[in-house]
Design a protein around this motif. Structure first.
Motif, PDB file in Angstrom:
ATOM      1  N   VAL A   1       0.809  -1.221   0.000  1.00 24.54           N
ATOM      2  CA  VAL A   1       0.000   0.000   0.000  1.00 24.54           C
ATOM      3  C   VAL A   1       0.842   1.270   0.000  1.00 24.54           C
ATOM      4  CG1 VAL A   1      -1.992  -1.126   1.071  1.00 24.54           C
ATOM      5  CG2 VAL A   1      -0.235  -0.058   2.530  1.00 24.54           C
ATOM      6  N   VAL A   2       2.107   1.169   0.414  1.00 29.20           N
ATOM      7  CA  VAL A   2       3.034   2.298   0.363  1.00 29.20           C
ATOM      8  C   VAL A   2       4.208   1.874  -0.515  1.00 29.20           C
ATOM      9  CG1 VAL A   2       4.376   3.980   1.686  1.00 29.20           C
ATOM     10  CG2 VAL A   2       2.342   2.945   2.713  1.00 29.20           C
ATOM     11  N   ALA A   3       4.652   2.751  -1.398  1.00 31.13           N
ATOM     12  CA  ALA A   3       5.643   2.386  -2.409  1.00 31.13           C
ATOM     13  C   ALA A   3       6.965   1.946  -1.795  1.00 31.13           C
ATOM     14  CB  ALA A   3       5.879   3.560  -3.358  1.00 31.13           C
ATOM     15  N   TYR A   4       7.551   0.921  -2.393  1.00 33.36           N
ATOM     16  CA  TYR A   4       8.835   0.370  -1.950  1.00 33.36           C
ATOM     17  C   TYR A   4       9.920   1.438  -1.961  1.00 33.36           C
ATOM     18  CZ  TYR A   4      12.868  -2.845  -1.939  1.00 33.36           C
ATOM     19  OH  TYR A   4      14.038  -3.506  -1.631  1.00 33.36           O
ATOM     20  N   GLU A   5       9.956   2.255  -3.004  1.00 37.00           N
ATOM     21  CA  GLU A   5      11.038   3.214  -3.187  1.00 37.00           C
ATOM     22  C   GLU A   5      11.025   4.319  -2.150  1.00 37.00           C
ATOM     23  OE1 GLU A   5      10.014   0.986  -6.708  1.00 37.00           O
ATOM     24  OE2 GLU A   5       8.798   2.361  -5.468  1.00 37.00           O
ATOM     25  N   SER A   6       9.874   4.612  -1.578  1.00 34.32           N
ATOM     26  CA  SER A   6       9.754   5.783  -0.708  1.00 34.32           C
ATOM     27  C   SER A   6       9.595   5.460   0.767  1.00 34.32           C
ATOM     28  CB  SER A   6       8.548   6.634  -1.148  1.00 34.32           C
ATOM     29  OG  SER A   6       7.341   5.889  -1.016  1.00 34.32           O
ATOM     30  N   ASP A   7       9.596   4.167   1.148  1.00 27.00           N
ATOM     31  CA  ASP A   7       9.247   3.824   2.527  1.00 27.00           C
ATOM     32  C   ASP A   7      10.060   2.636   3.018  1.00 27.00           C
ATOM     33  OD1 ASP A   7       6.810   4.326   4.618  1.00 27.00           O
ATOM     34  OD2 ASP A   7       7.373   2.206   4.554  1.00 27.00           O
ATOM     35  N   GLU A   8      10.817   2.823   4.112  1.00 27.24           N
ATOM     36  CA  GLU A   8      11.663   1.746   4.608  1.00 27.24           C
ATOM     37  C   GLU A   8      10.863   0.637   5.271  1.00 27.24           C
ATOM     38  OE1 GLU A   8      14.563   2.961   7.445  1.00 27.24           O
ATOM     39  OE2 GLU A   8      13.109   3.556   8.990  1.00 27.24           O
ATOM     40  N   VAL A   9       9.654   0.937   5.751  1.00 26.27           N
ATOM     41  CA  VAL A   9       8.819  -0.126   6.304  1.00 26.27           C
ATOM     42  C   VAL A   9       8.393  -1.083   5.190  1.00 26.27           C
ATOM     43  CG1 VAL A   9       6.679  -0.670   7.525  1.00 26.27           C
ATOM     44  CG2 VAL A   9       8.032   1.317   8.217  1.00 26.27           C
ATOM     45  N   THR A  10       8.015  -0.528   4.039  1.00 28.59           N
ATOM     46  CA  THR A  10       7.687  -1.384   2.899  1.00 28.59           C
ATOM     47  C   THR A  10       8.892  -2.222   2.485  1.00 28.59           C
ATOM     48  OG1 THR A  10       6.041   0.201   2.104  1.00 28.59           O
ATOM     49  CG2 THR A  10       6.863  -1.411   0.523  1.00 28.59           C
ATOM     50  N   ARG A  11      10.045  -1.610   2.448  1.00 27.64           N
ATOM     51  CA  ARG A  11      11.246  -2.372   2.056  1.00 27.64           C
ATOM     52  C   ARG A  11      11.515  -3.494   3.052  1.00 27.64           C
ATOM     53  NH1 ARG A  11      12.720   2.932   0.629  1.00 27.64           N
ATOM     54  NH2 ARG A  11      13.976   3.313   2.503  1.00 27.64           N
ATOM     55  N   LEU A  12      11.309  -3.240   4.345  1.00 28.76           N
ATOM     56  CA  LEU A  12      11.461  -4.287   5.354  1.00 28.76           C
ATOM     57  C   LEU A  12      10.482  -5.425   5.093  1.00 28.76           C
ATOM     58  CD1 LEU A  12      12.500  -5.362   8.141  1.00 28.76           C
ATOM     59  CD2 LEU A  12      10.674  -3.995   9.185  1.00 28.76           C
ATOM     60  N   ILE A  13       9.235  -5.094   4.806  1.00 26.72           N
ATOM     61  CA  ILE A  13       8.212  -6.108   4.567  1.00 26.72           C
ATOM     62  C   ILE A  13       8.561  -6.958   3.356  1.00 26.72           C
ATOM     63  CG2 ILE A  13       5.804  -6.433   3.860  1.00 26.72           C
ATOM     64  CD1 ILE A  13       5.176  -3.865   5.527  1.00 26.72           C
ATOM     65  N   VAL A  14       8.907  -6.313   2.262  1.00 24.25           N
ATOM     66  CA  VAL A  14       9.172  -7.033   1.015  1.00 24.25           C
ATOM     67  C   VAL A  14      10.466  -7.837   1.106  1.00 24.25           C
ATOM     68  CG1 VAL A  14       9.677  -6.746  -1.441  1.00 24.25           C
ATOM     69  CG2 VAL A  14       7.861  -5.385  -0.365  1.00 24.25           C
ATOM     70  N   ASP A  15      11.508  -7.222   1.638  1.00 22.34           N
ATOM     71  CA  ASP A  15      12.822  -7.877   1.647  1.00 22.34           C
ATOM     72  C   ASP A  15      12.884  -9.041   2.635  1.00 22.34           C
ATOM     73  OD1 ASP A  15      13.490  -5.961  -0.184  1.00 22.34           O
ATOM     74  OD2 ASP A  15      14.724  -4.764   1.175  1.00 22.34           O
ATOM     75  N   SER A  16      12.034  -9.027   3.667  1.00 24.14           N
ATOM     76  CA  SER A  16      12.063 -10.104   4.662  1.00 24.14           C
ATOM     77  C   SER A  16      11.002 -11.165   4.412  1.00 24.14           C
ATOM     78  CB  SER A  16      11.873  -9.524   6.073  1.00 24.14           C
ATOM     79  OG  SER A  16      10.605  -8.885   6.199  1.00 24.14           O
ATOM     80  N   HIS A  17      10.235 -11.027   3.335  1.00 24.24           N
ATOM     81  CA  HIS A  17       9.173 -11.992   3.066  1.00 24.24           C
ATOM     82  C   HIS A  17       9.761 -13.367   2.778  1.00 24.24           C
ATOM     83  CE1 HIS A  17       6.085 -13.987   0.432  1.00 24.24           C
ATOM     84  NE2 HIS A  17       5.382 -13.674   1.504  1.00 24.24           N
ATOM     85  N   ASP A  18       9.159 -14.392   3.389  1.00 26.32           N
ATOM     86  CA  ASP A  18       9.629 -15.772   3.259  1.00 26.32           C
ATOM     87  C   ASP A  18       8.789 -16.480   2.195  1.00 26.32           C
ATOM     88  OD1 ASP A  18      10.156 -18.522   3.582  1.00 26.32           O
ATOM     89  OD2 ASP A  18      10.634 -18.261   5.706  1.00 26.32           O
ATOM     90  N   ALA A  19       9.364 -16.615   1.014  1.00 23.46           N
ATOM     91  CA  ALA A  19       8.628 -17.208  -0.105  1.00 23.46           C
ATOM     92  C   ALA A  19       8.283 -18.666   0.149  1.00 23.46           C
ATOM     93  CB  ALA A  19       9.444 -17.067  -1.391  1.00 23.46           C
ATOM     94  N   ALA A  20       9.168 -19.384   0.826  1.00 17.86           N
ATOM     95  CA  ALA A  20       8.901 -20.798   1.100  1.00 17.86           C
ATOM     96  C   ALA A  20       7.722 -20.964   2.053  1.00 17.86           C
ATOM     97  CB  ALA A  20      10.151 -21.457   1.679  1.00 17.86           C
ATOM     98  N   ALA A  21       7.636 -20.107   3.059  1.00 16.22           N
ATOM     99  CA  ALA A  21       6.512 -20.174   3.993  1.00 16.22           C
ATOM    100  C   ALA A  21       5.207 -19.786   3.309  1.00 16.22           C
ATOM    101  CB  ALA A  21       6.778 -19.263   5.184  1.00 16.22           C
ATOM    102  N   PHE A  22       5.304 -18.905   2.323  1.00 13.80           N
ATOM    103  CA  PHE A  22       4.114 -18.433   1.607  1.00 13.80           C
ATOM    104  C   PHE A  22       3.610 -19.464   0.596  1.00 13.80           C
ATOM    105  CE2 PHE A  22       2.487 -15.708  -2.036  1.00 13.80           C
ATOM    106  CZ  PHE A  22       1.274 -15.385  -1.422  1.00 13.80           C
ATOM    107  N   ALA A  23       4.483 -20.294   0.105  1.00 12.02           N
ATOM    108  CA  ALA A  23       4.158 -21.196  -1.001  1.00 12.02           C
ATOM    109  C   ALA A  23       2.879 -22.010  -0.791  1.00 12.02           C
ATOM    110  CB  ALA A  23       5.341 -22.122  -1.284  1.00 12.02           C
ATOM    111  N   PRO A  24       2.621 -22.576   0.405  1.00 12.77           N
ATOM    112  CA  PRO A  24       1.412 -23.403   0.558  1.00 12.77           C
ATOM    113  C   PRO A  24       0.102 -22.640   0.383  1.00 12.77           C
ATOM    114  CG  PRO A  24       3.007 -23.881   2.283  1.00 12.77           C
ATOM    115  CD  PRO A  24       3.497 -22.657   1.585  1.00 12.77           C
ATOM    116  N   VAL A  25       0.125 -21.311   0.517  1.00 13.39           N
ATOM    117  CA  VAL A  25      -1.114 -20.532   0.375  1.00 13.39           C
ATOM    118  C   VAL A  25      -1.033 -19.556  -0.798  1.00 13.39           C
ATOM    119  CG1 VAL A  25      -1.695 -20.722   2.825  1.00 13.39           C
ATOM    120  CG2 VAL A  25      -0.342 -18.766   2.032  1.00 13.39           C
TER     121      VAL A  25
END
Length: 469
Positions: free
Chosen positions: A65-89
């Motif tokens: 909801v907030v752009a990656y380029e302009s917000d460090e919270v968004t960058r934290l969310i995106v960069d720390s996302h665990d793709a393997a944990a997400f895969a089942p859903v």
């Protein structure tokens, strides 16, 4: 033509952007109306919820909801996302995730399954699924997920309800603080933390309070932790000066701009996290950060705008604050659900709903969640509403709540829970204090044989005997 469309009773509702869908799908609250992003009618809200239920989770992952380029919270969310944990859903929609969570909550091993899923969920996903859940759904899912944290006491064990003992005083008078602390201990409160909001942010005043609380704790050998809720930079200064810091506290929010308004960023929080870790003052665990959040904090700082300048609803922004918290392995996180005022949560109905959302969403994201069950005196809410929210949260397995003498915080000027309120809900629902604290209560004679708090006379006698040693 908008891809987000739904027809109800012959009328077609169209939503320009996913940010708008999230906002208009939110249950009614005054903060979203103030921001200009709320649904105008119940029909529009229902249409937005219908649309949201069909949104693929991948869309929420790829469109924060907030752009990656302009917000460090968004960058934290995106960069720390665990793709393997997400895969089942990953193949699910928001509505499919709701079904998956409720099905998981109803099966054995639900906590482990939800724990494995947590790193794969983003705040936007969790906020979205909560918007298509009823209150009972939020309670069921929150109860199914156990989140433990520990320092000198263990928080989050099933069947237990811990408390923050909040002995605030308008002038930080040591006698007033000590009297309120004693009052809470006699009534079995303080197992999550004995935490003071200082009247000023003076390092000297905060240091004096830290020494006072540490003296009380060590004198009676209490297995809990203390905290003076000064600004994180003040606490860093105190740690460098050798003060007895157990926990580092900071209020946080869901956007970089709002956190900047609090005078913090991720780098400062990381510095504090590393510094308190080096002190190594815990006995049963090493979680030493304490965060407070609250729906409306971004809006109140005029830091609530997202992609293309669109206002983001306050509950989605609240969930983004939980991403900040979970990056630093906290002992405690609590939403001060009704504290910011009726401009953001107007009445008891809105406060109750927000408290259940915050608890469920924080727990799904893997946080040791607590709630300050509270309201300000100019809100359309009362103690009956707080009784309802406390009971629902306790049924949902909330880790801790905040307690103040007489339910009235005389320094901050708002209404929270009393020590007696927690005694009542523990008894009603068969809940107990944190295990180390419960053992201490038994050892010093503050618990009777049936597990209830001993009489005040017996408790006072027990503490007097300890003090004489």
């Amino acid at each position: 033509m908008s891809r987000y469309r739904q027809q109800i009773a012959g009328r077609t509702y169209a939503f320009d952007h996913l940010v708008d869908v999230l906002a208009k799908a939110s249950p009614r609250r005054s903060g979203d109306e103030l921001a200009g992003c709320a649904a105008e009618t119940d029909a529009e809200r229902a249409a937005a919820q219908w649309v949201l239920a069909d949104v693929p989770l991948v869309d929420l992952l790829e469109n924060p909801v907030v752009a990656y380029e302009s917000d460090e919270v968004t960058r934290l969310i995106v960069d720390s996302h665990d793709a393997a944990a997400f895969a089942p859903v990953a193949h699910l929609t928001v509505g499919g995730l709701r079904d998956h969570l409720l099905e998981t909550a109803a099966t054995s091993g639900s906590s482990a399954a939800l724990a494995a899923l947590s790193p794969g969920l983003t705040p936007e996903m969790v906020a979205a699924v909560s918007k298509v859940m009823r209150n009972a759904d939020l309670i069921s899912v929150a109860r199914a997920r156990t989140v433990r944290s520990a320092f000198r006491s263990t928080i989050g064990e099933p069947g237990r309800l811990a408390t923050r003992l909040q002995p605030n005083h308008p002038t930080d008078d040591p006698r007033g603080v000590a009297a309120a602390t004693l009052d809470g201990l006699l009534l079995g409160c303080g197992d999550a933390v004995i935490g003071i909001n200082p009247a000023t942010d003076s390092a000297r005043a905060a240091g004096d309070l830290l020494h006072l609380l540490d003296e009380v704790r060590t004198r009676y050998d209490i297995p809990t932790q203390s905290c003076v809720l000064a600004h994180v930079t003040t606490t860093i200064e105190l740690m460098e000066a050798g003060a007895p810091v157990d926990l580092v506290f900071q209020s946080i929010a869901g956007t970089e701009a709002a956190n900047r308004g609090f005078g913090v960023d991720l780098a400062v929080l990381a510095e504090a996290h590393a510094a308190v870790g080096e002190l190594d003052r815990g006995t049963v665990g090493t979680n030493a950060m304490y965060f407070e959040t609250g729906q409306g904090s971004c809006l109140s700082a005029d830091a609530h705008l997202g992609v293309d300048g669109r206002p983001v609803d306050q509950q989605t922004l609240e969930c983004r604050a939980y991403a900040v918290a979970r990056a630093f392995d906290p002992l405690l996180v609590n939403t001060v659900v009704g504290f910011i005022g009726p401009e953001y949560l107007y009445d008891g109905k809105q406060i109750i709903r927000a408290g259940l959302e915050d608890h469920a969403c924080g727990t799904l994201l893997g946080l040791p969640m607590g709630v300050d069950v509270c309201y300000t005196n100019h809100a359309e809410a009362d103690a009956d509403d707080m009784d309802t929210l406390l009971t629902l949260l306790a049924a949902g397995g909330v880790g801790f709540v905040i307690t103040v003498p007489g339910a009235d915080d005389v320094m901050l000027g708002y209404q929270s829970l009393s020590f007696h309120d927690v005694l009542a809900v523990r008894h009603t629902l068969g809940l107990r204090p944190a295990p180390e604290f419960e053992a201490w209560l038994e050892r010093v004679g503050l618990l009777a044989g049936d597990g209830r708090i001993a009489s005040v006379d017996a408790g006072s006698s027990a503490l007097r005997q300890l003090a004489a040693r």
